[in-house]
Design a protein around this motif. Structure first.
Motif, PDB file in Angstrom:
ATOM      1  N   ASP A 193      30.146 -54.643  42.109  1.00 26.38           N
ATOM      2  CA  ASP A 193      30.009 -53.558  43.074  1.00 26.38           C
ATOM      3  C   ASP A 193      31.220 -53.678  44.000  1.00 26.38           C
ATOM      4  OD1 ASP A 193      29.414 -52.239  45.508  1.00 26.38           O
ATOM      5  OD2 ASP A 193      27.273 -52.589  45.308  1.00 26.38           O
ATOM      6  N   PHE A 246      31.818 -52.795  46.830  1.00 29.70           N
ATOM      7  CA  PHE A 246      31.493 -53.210  48.200  1.00 29.70           C
ATOM      8  C   PHE A 246      31.528 -54.737  48.318  1.00 29.70           C
ATOM      9  CE2 PHE A 246      28.271 -54.708  51.199  1.00 29.70           C
ATOM     10  CZ  PHE A 246      28.663 -54.076  52.369  1.00 29.70           C
ATOM     11  N   TYR A 247      30.855 -55.413  47.373  1.00 28.31           N
ATOM     12  CA  TYR A 247      30.806 -56.887  47.455  1.00 28.31           C
ATOM     13  C   TYR A 247      32.111 -57.518  46.973  1.00 28.31           C
ATOM     14  CZ  TYR A 247      25.869 -56.132  48.324  1.00 28.31           C
ATOM     15  OH  TYR A 247      24.683 -55.712  48.865  1.00 28.31           O
ATOM     16  N   PHE A 278      21.317 -55.253  41.322  1.00 26.46           N
ATOM     17  CA  PHE A 278      20.759 -55.406  42.669  1.00 26.46           C
ATOM     18  C   PHE A 278      19.258 -55.592  42.536  1.00 26.46           C
ATOM     19  CE2 PHE A 278      19.568 -54.364  46.954  1.00 26.46           C
ATOM     20  CZ  PHE A 278      20.654 -54.757  47.720  1.00 26.46           C
ATOM     21  N   ASP A 321      25.367 -58.162  55.198  1.00 26.91           N
ATOM     22  CA  ASP A 321      25.036 -56.830  54.700  1.00 26.91           C
ATOM     23  C   ASP A 321      23.545 -56.512  54.851  1.00 26.91           C
ATOM     24  OD1 ASP A 321      25.283 -54.306  53.379  1.00 26.91           O
ATOM     25  OD2 ASP A 321      24.646 -55.249  51.507  1.00 26.91           O
ATOM     26  N   THR A 322      22.689 -57.226  54.134  1.00 28.77           N
ATOM     27  CA  THR A 322      21.243 -56.975  54.202  1.00 28.77           C
ATOM     28  C   THR A 322      20.552 -58.114  54.950  1.00 28.77           C
ATOM     29  OG1 THR A 322      21.226 -57.929  52.019  1.00 28.77           O
ATOM     30  CG2 THR A 322      20.933 -55.558  52.129  1.00 28.77           C
ATOM     31  N   THR A 358      19.274 -52.379  54.205  1.00 29.45           N
ATOM     32  CA  THR A 358      20.377 -51.468  54.548  1.00 29.45           C
ATOM     33  C   THR A 358      20.043 -50.010  54.227  1.00 29.45           C
ATOM     34  OG1 THR A 358      21.219 -52.038  52.371  1.00 29.45           O
ATOM     35  CG2 THR A 358      22.323 -53.065  54.272  1.00 29.45           C
ATOM     36  N   ARG A 392      19.364 -46.702  56.538  1.00 31.56           N
ATOM     37  CA  ARG A 392      20.207 -45.486  56.467  1.00 31.56           C
ATOM     38  C   ARG A 392      19.317 -44.249  56.342  1.00 31.56           C
ATOM     39  NH1 ARG A 392      24.199 -48.443  52.191  1.00 31.56           N
ATOM     40  NH2 ARG A 392      24.679 -50.112  53.661  1.00 31.56           N
ATOM     41  N   ASN A 399      24.062 -45.080  49.218  1.00 27.89           N
ATOM     42  CA  ASN A 399      24.972 -46.210  48.946  1.00 27.89           C
ATOM     43  C   ASN A 399      25.944 -45.781  47.849  1.00 27.89           C
ATOM     44  OD1 ASN A 399      23.633 -46.594  46.454  1.00 27.89           O
ATOM     45  ND2 ASN A 399      23.691 -48.819  46.634  1.00 27.89           N
ATOM     46  N   LEU A 400      26.788 -46.713  47.447  1.00 27.23           N
ATOM     47  CA  LEU A 400      27.878 -46.384  46.534  1.00 27.23           C
ATOM     48  C   LEU A 400      27.400 -45.676  45.252  1.00 27.23           C
ATOM     49  CD1 LEU A 400      30.766 -48.883  45.873  1.00 27.23           C
ATOM     50  CD2 LEU A 400      29.879 -47.459  44.037  1.00 27.23           C
ATOM     51  N   PHE A 401      26.421 -46.293  44.558  1.00 33.64           N
ATOM     52  CA  PHE A 401      25.996 -45.731  43.266  1.00 33.64           C
ATOM     53  C   PHE A 401      25.141 -44.475  43.453  1.00 33.64           C
ATOM     54  CE2 PHE A 401      26.862 -50.260  42.579  1.00 33.64           C
ATOM     55  CZ  PHE A 401      27.890 -50.143  41.661  1.00 33.64           C
ATOM     56  N   ASP A 436      29.656 -45.426  51.626  1.00 32.94           N
ATOM     57  CA  ASP A 436      30.563 -46.300  50.868  1.00 32.94           C
ATOM     58  C   ASP A 436      31.788 -45.549  50.356  1.00 32.94           C
ATOM     59  OD1 ASP A 436      29.224 -48.854  51.084  1.00 32.94           O
ATOM     60  OD2 ASP A 436      27.665 -48.014  49.811  1.00 32.94           O
ATOM     61  N   GLN A 451      32.070 -48.511  54.945  1.00 30.88           N
ATOM     62  CA  GLN A 451      31.738 -49.708  55.711  1.00 30.88           C
ATOM     63  C   GLN A 451      32.990 -50.590  55.713  1.00 30.88           C
ATOM     64  OE1 GLN A 451      27.614 -51.266  55.147  1.00 30.88           O
ATOM     65  NE2 GLN A 451      27.838 -50.373  53.110  1.00 30.88           N
TER      66      GLN A 451
HETATM   67  O1  T6T Z   1      26.042 -49.932  50.373  1.00 29.58           O
HETATM   68  C1  T6T Z   1      26.359 -51.225  49.910  1.00 29.58           C
HETATM   69  C2  T6T Z   1      25.506 -52.226  50.633  1.00 29.58           C
HETATM   70  O2  T6T Z   1      25.668 -52.053  52.017  1.00 29.58           O
HETATM   71  C3  T6T Z   1      24.031 -52.029  50.264  1.00 29.58           C
HETATM   72  O3  T6T Z   1      23.256 -53.031  50.853  1.00 29.58           O
HETATM   73  C4  T6T Z   1      23.848 -52.044  48.768  1.00 29.58           C
HETATM   74  O4  T6T Z   1      24.709 -51.119  48.164  1.00 29.58           O
HETATM   75  C5  T6T Z   1      26.096 -51.313  48.418  1.00 29.58           C
HETATM   76  O5  T6T Z   1      26.478 -52.558  47.925  1.00 29.58           O
HETATM   77  C6  T6T Z   1      26.923 -50.273  47.685  1.00 29.58           C
HETATM   78  O6  T6T Z   1      26.638 -50.255  46.332  1.00 29.58           O
END
Ligand code: T6T
Length: 324
Positions: free
Chosen positions: A39, A41-42, A68, A116-117, A174, A178, A228-230, A254, A274
């Protein structure tokens, strides 16, 4: 453009720490367990963490699951605990399901920061409840992020019509926040109806099919918030496949590299980037501060950069696009 002031104050704190502490005698091993490894983001968070590890001479171990999901994350956590790192930074994939597995790390004497979480309520070191044991929570303000998304989507759809949230699954701190921030803010727009949230399990293909299914049921659909991203990538693809580019408006959380084309083509109105590198950097710095005997804040808020057509080509903005 918003920047949490807490970041500036932490930066000052860290500078003070560096000045007042002798270099560590030992090379610390700091583990970073992401929500999933593939991902952007990570991946970007890891880069920030590596930069900080290099600065303080620590070793960073990056280990995570393929999706995830607590089912794949917990075994990774167990394996990391068995190797006895000096510190664990982790993005827990569920507020509740990671409490007990992380308690095992705490019981083994490994200090923890969630990045993040969060687990439990995300308010740590209170002496109350069963999930206050992490030392700190370092993350974006996700309630605020949801509110920013709502205002942007409301503006894009002319403050009237039908919209929905494309989201991952309940229990993720997270994305839950949102959605909560989005829905609270949307109450200020009485002419906008927020339809039922669609949960995609962090699968962009599923998010794309759901967009088309919601559109099939609501031919007057005006907009979607990808939380989120996906979720955002999938919802945007769904809009494109339905031939609705520019008609069904998309606000994305994202900022993967594909967001640039999607903003330029008008498929996505706006992306809320972010600052994952900042989360990783300050995660390692806080771990190092703790390991060298300094106290650390229990919460560190990182910023957002809002990207749209007006600034997507700007070099100062480009640095907030995530790394692949
Ligand atoms: O949006 C981020 C992250 O902040 C969220 O906790 C899980 O999804 C992401 O990793 C984006 O794919």
């Amino acid at each position: 453009f918003l920047k949490a002031t807490a970041v500036a104050s932490l930066a000052t704190g860290v500078a003070a720490v560096a000045g007042s502490t002798k270099a560590a005698d030992k090379k610390f091993t700091i583990a970073l367990i992401p929500g999933l490894t593939t991902d952007a983001f990570y991946i970007t968070m890891r880069k920030g963490a590596e930069a900080a590890a290099k600065a303080v001479g620590a070793e960073l171990v990056f280990q995570g699951g393929p999706d995830f999901n607590p089912v794949t994350q917990v075994p990774v956590l167990d394996a990391v605990i068995a190797k006895k790192p000096d510190f664990i930074l982790i993005a827990p994939t569920d507020k509740d399901q990671l409490i007990q597995p992380l308690k095992k790390a705490a019981d083994a004497g490994i200090p923890i920061i969630t990045v993040d979480t969060f687990i439990g309520t995300g308010v740590y070191q209170t002496g109350k409840g069963d999930a206050d044991f992490p030392l700190a929570y370092i993350a974006s303000d996700n309630l605020l992020g949801g509110a920013i998304a709502a205002r942007a989507l409301a503006k894009a759809v002319g403050e009237k019509g039908k919209v929905y949230v494309s989201n991952v699954k309940p229990g993720v701190s997270t994305t839950d926040q949102r959605e909560q921030g989005f829905k609270e803010e949307m109450k200020k727009y009485p002419n906008i109806t927020v339809l039922e949230t669609q949960y995609n399990d962090d699968d962009a293909n599923k998010a794309a099919s759901q967009l088309q299914a919601v559109f099939a049921r609501n031919s007057d659909l005006d907009g979607v918030f990808g939380a989120n991203l996906f979720s955002a990538l999938g919802a945007a693809n769904g809009v494109q496949q339905a031939g609705q580019t520019g008609k069904i408006r998309v606000v994305a959380f994202d900022a993967p590299t594909s967001i640039v084309d999607n903003i330029n083509s008008g498929l996505v109105d706006l992306a809320i980037a972010q600052h994952p590198a900042e989360i990783g950097y300050f995660g390692v710095m806080a771990a190092y501060a703790h390991l060298t005997g300094n106290s650390i804040p229990t919460a560190i808020g990182t910023g957002f950069t809002v990207i749209d057509k007006s600034n997507v080509a700007d070099k100062k903005i480009a640095k907030f696009i995530y790394s692949d």
